[in-house]
Scaffold this motif. Sequence first.
Motif, PDB file in Angstrom:
ATOM      1  N   VAL A 116     -61.793  10.713 134.044  1.00  0.00           N
ATOM      2  CA  VAL A 116     -63.102  10.686 134.697  1.00  0.00           C
ATOM      3  C   VAL A 116     -63.790  12.041 134.508  1.00  0.00           C
ATOM      4  N   PRO A 117     -65.041  12.072 134.069  1.00  0.00           N
ATOM      5  CA  PRO A 117     -65.761  13.343 133.959  1.00  0.00           C
ATOM      6  C   PRO A 117     -65.829  14.040 135.312  1.00  0.00           C
ATOM      7  N   ILE A 118     -65.401  15.294 135.344  1.00  0.00           N
ATOM      8  CA  ILE A 118     -65.301  16.013 136.613  1.00  0.00           C
ATOM      9  C   ILE A 118     -65.863  17.417 136.471  1.00  0.00           C
ATOM     10  N   ARG A 119     -66.639  17.825 137.455  1.00  0.00           N
ATOM     11  CA  ARG A 119     -67.160  19.204 137.532  1.00  0.00           C
ATOM     12  C   ARG A 119     -66.507  19.873 138.733  1.00  0.00           C
ATOM     13  N   LEU A 124     -55.223   8.366 139.522  1.00  0.00           N
ATOM     14  CA  LEU A 124     -54.476   7.124 139.729  1.00  0.00           C
ATOM     15  C   LEU A 124     -55.337   5.882 139.486  1.00  0.00           C
ATOM     16  N   ALA A 125     -56.626   5.984 139.793  1.00  0.00           N
ATOM     17  CA  ALA A 125     -57.506   4.817 139.673  1.00  0.00           C
ATOM     18  C   ALA A 125     -58.806   5.207 138.959  1.00  0.00           C
ATOM     19  N   PRO A 126     -58.724   5.617 137.690  1.00  0.00           N
ATOM     20  CA  PRO A 126     -59.918   6.112 136.995  1.00  0.00           C
ATOM     21  C   PRO A 126     -61.017   5.074 136.822  1.00  0.00           C
ATOM     22  N   ASP A 127     -60.671   3.794 136.771  1.00  0.00           N
ATOM     23  CA  ASP A 127     -61.683   2.760 136.574  1.00  0.00           C
ATOM     24  C   ASP A 127     -62.605   2.598 137.778  1.00  0.00           C
ATOM     25  N   ARG A 128     -62.216   3.154 138.903  1.00  0.00           N
ATOM     26  CA  ARG A 128     -63.029   3.015 140.117  1.00  0.00           C
ATOM     27  C   ARG A 128     -64.170   4.028 140.185  1.00  0.00           C
ATOM     28  N   TRP A 129     -64.116   5.083 139.371  1.00  0.00           N
ATOM     29  CA  TRP A 129     -65.043   6.200 139.547  1.00  0.00           C
ATOM     30  C   TRP A 129     -65.776   6.518 138.242  1.00  0.00           C
ATOM     31  N   LYS A 130     -67.080   6.694 138.340  1.00  0.00           N
ATOM     32  CA  LYS A 130     -67.877   7.054 137.174  1.00  0.00           C
ATOM     33  C   LYS A 130     -67.819   8.552 136.917  1.00  0.00           C
ATOM     34  N   ARG A 131     -67.916   9.336 138.008  1.00  0.00           N
ATOM     35  CA  ARG A 131     -67.897  10.799 137.896  1.00  0.00           C
ATOM     36  C   ARG A 131     -67.351  11.396 139.182  1.00  0.00           C
ATOM     37  N   ALA A 132     -66.946  12.667 139.094  1.00  0.00           N
ATOM     38  CA  ALA A 132     -66.372  13.337 140.258  1.00  0.00           C
ATOM     39  C   ALA A 132     -66.801  14.790 140.293  1.00  0.00           C
ATOM     40  N   ASP A 161     -67.642   0.007 143.132  1.00  0.00           N
ATOM     41  CA  ASP A 161     -67.374  -0.503 141.787  1.00  0.00           C
ATOM     42  C   ASP A 161     -67.237   0.670 140.824  1.00  0.00           C
ATOM     43  N   GLY A 162     -67.303   0.406 139.535  1.00  0.00           N
ATOM     44  CA  GLY A 162     -67.098   1.452 138.536  1.00  0.00           C
ATOM     45  C   GLY A 162     -68.207   2.468 138.454  1.00  0.00           C
ATOM     46  N   ASP A 163     -69.314   2.241 139.173  1.00  0.00           N
ATOM     47  CA  ASP A 163     -70.407   3.216 139.220  1.00  0.00           C
ATOM     48  C   ASP A 163     -70.269   4.183 140.389  1.00  0.00           C
ATOM     49  N   ALA A 164     -69.197   4.045 141.162  1.00  0.00           N
ATOM     50  CA  ALA A 164     -68.982   4.942 142.302  1.00  0.00           C
ATOM     51  C   ALA A 164     -68.675   6.353 141.824  1.00  0.00           C
ATOM     52  N   VAL A 165     -69.063   7.333 142.649  1.00  0.00           N
ATOM     53  CA  VAL A 165     -68.725   8.732 142.388  1.00  0.00           C
ATOM     54  C   VAL A 165     -67.996   9.273 143.606  1.00  0.00           C
ATOM     55  N   ILE A 166     -67.273  10.352 143.406  1.00  0.00           N
ATOM     56  CA  ILE A 166     -66.486  10.929 144.501  1.00  0.00           C
ATOM     57  C   ILE A 166     -66.626  12.444 144.468  1.00  0.00           C
ATOM     58  N   TRP A 174     -74.738  16.377 138.051  1.00  0.00           N
ATOM     59  CA  TRP A 174     -73.507  15.887 137.410  1.00  0.00           C
ATOM     60  C   TRP A 174     -73.305  14.398 137.654  1.00  0.00           C
ATOM     61  N   VAL A 175     -73.454  13.966 138.903  1.00  0.00           N
ATOM     62  CA  VAL A 175     -73.118  12.565 139.210  1.00  0.00           C
ATOM     63  C   VAL A 175     -74.182  11.588 138.700  1.00  0.00           C
ATOM     64  N   THR A 176     -75.373  12.100 138.387  1.00  0.00           N
ATOM     65  CA  THR A 176     -76.426  11.214 137.845  1.00  0.00           C
ATOM     66  C   THR A 176     -76.533  11.304 136.336  1.00  0.00           C
ATOM     67  N   ALA A 177     -75.741  12.152 135.713  1.00  0.00           N
ATOM     68  CA  ALA A 177     -75.800  12.298 134.246  1.00  0.00           C
ATOM     69  C   ALA A 177     -75.468  10.961 133.582  1.00  0.00           C
ATOM     70  N   GLY A 178     -76.293  10.564 132.639  1.00  0.00           N
ATOM     71  CA  GLY A 178     -76.060   9.321 131.926  1.00  0.00           C
ATOM     72  C   GLY A 178     -76.615   8.112 132.613  1.00  0.00           C
TER      73      GLY A 178
END
Length: 303
Positions: free
Chosen positions: A241-244, A122-130, A101-106, A297-301
């Motif tokens: 998507v916020p990305i580091r 392409l699918a930003p709504d699928r990922w919370k952070r990357a 869902d939208g809380d997924a990270v990659i 990074w992926v747990t921020a917020g």
Amino acid sequence: MTATTNGKGTAVNFDQKTVRVNDMDVDYFELGSGPLALCIHGFPDTPHTWRHLMPRLADAGFRVVAPYLRGYNADLPPDGGYQVGAMVSDAIGLHEALGGDGDAVIVGSDMGALATYGAIDLAPDRWKRAVTMAAAPHGVLADAFLDYDMIRRIYYIFMLQTDTADAILERDPYGWLKSIWDYFSAGYDSTEDMEYLQQTLAKPENLWAATRGIFKARLNADYHLEKYAAEQAAGDGPFQVPIRYLHGTDDGVFPARLAKAADGALGEHGELKFIDGVGHFLHLEKPEVVNDLVVEWVTAGSA
């Protein structure tokens, strides 16, 4: 990966499973429960490259999934597509098939980073952070390919376009792949990783797909399938998507001086960090440092 170590000598058990994506059975390793954390490996490694990170992400409350890239996977793609766009499609398909869902990270390294850029673009709504490692967004890499030092470092990509590659892969494929590891990350002991790689690419068709197949499609649009056109075009940035992006200062294939250009391609929610004294496989060379940066990074917020 029924049992390996977390880098501290402690055994960690990973469940091996299979899911149907893009008309093929994709094998993957899984650990933990919670929102999906998809970890995509690169070249020339395997999902075992995430053996240090997976327990940390699982402890942070994620269902961590590390799939085999197409070509490395036991079930080869029936469409014969090995372009980056196909890997982007696989990443999005895995999110769908695994109930993300939208809380997924990659998280992606090297070729997996390229798949990550396309998936979040392409699918930003699928990922919370990357988080990406060792490969900049497509536009930055395209510019880097015009730099002589970079061209010299990526000789293997050009060689894999030629018939010479077949002779090398028939004579001593794993000796050559070991030299790639040594070249990418000088000083890193890749013995364990090479064992995993030899198991993964034991069949000739997998060895061909992971080398010739992927890299012929990397440079030659004649090997691109039209059905992946949208996925192939995605990934330049900037990203919603916020990305580091993490990069080793001693990367043997993509020099740090060129990676600096990625800072402008990530977008206002992006961040570039260099890791001192490591090469291309930074998550294996300094796992504790990289793990901390990924989990932070992926747990921020998160609550």
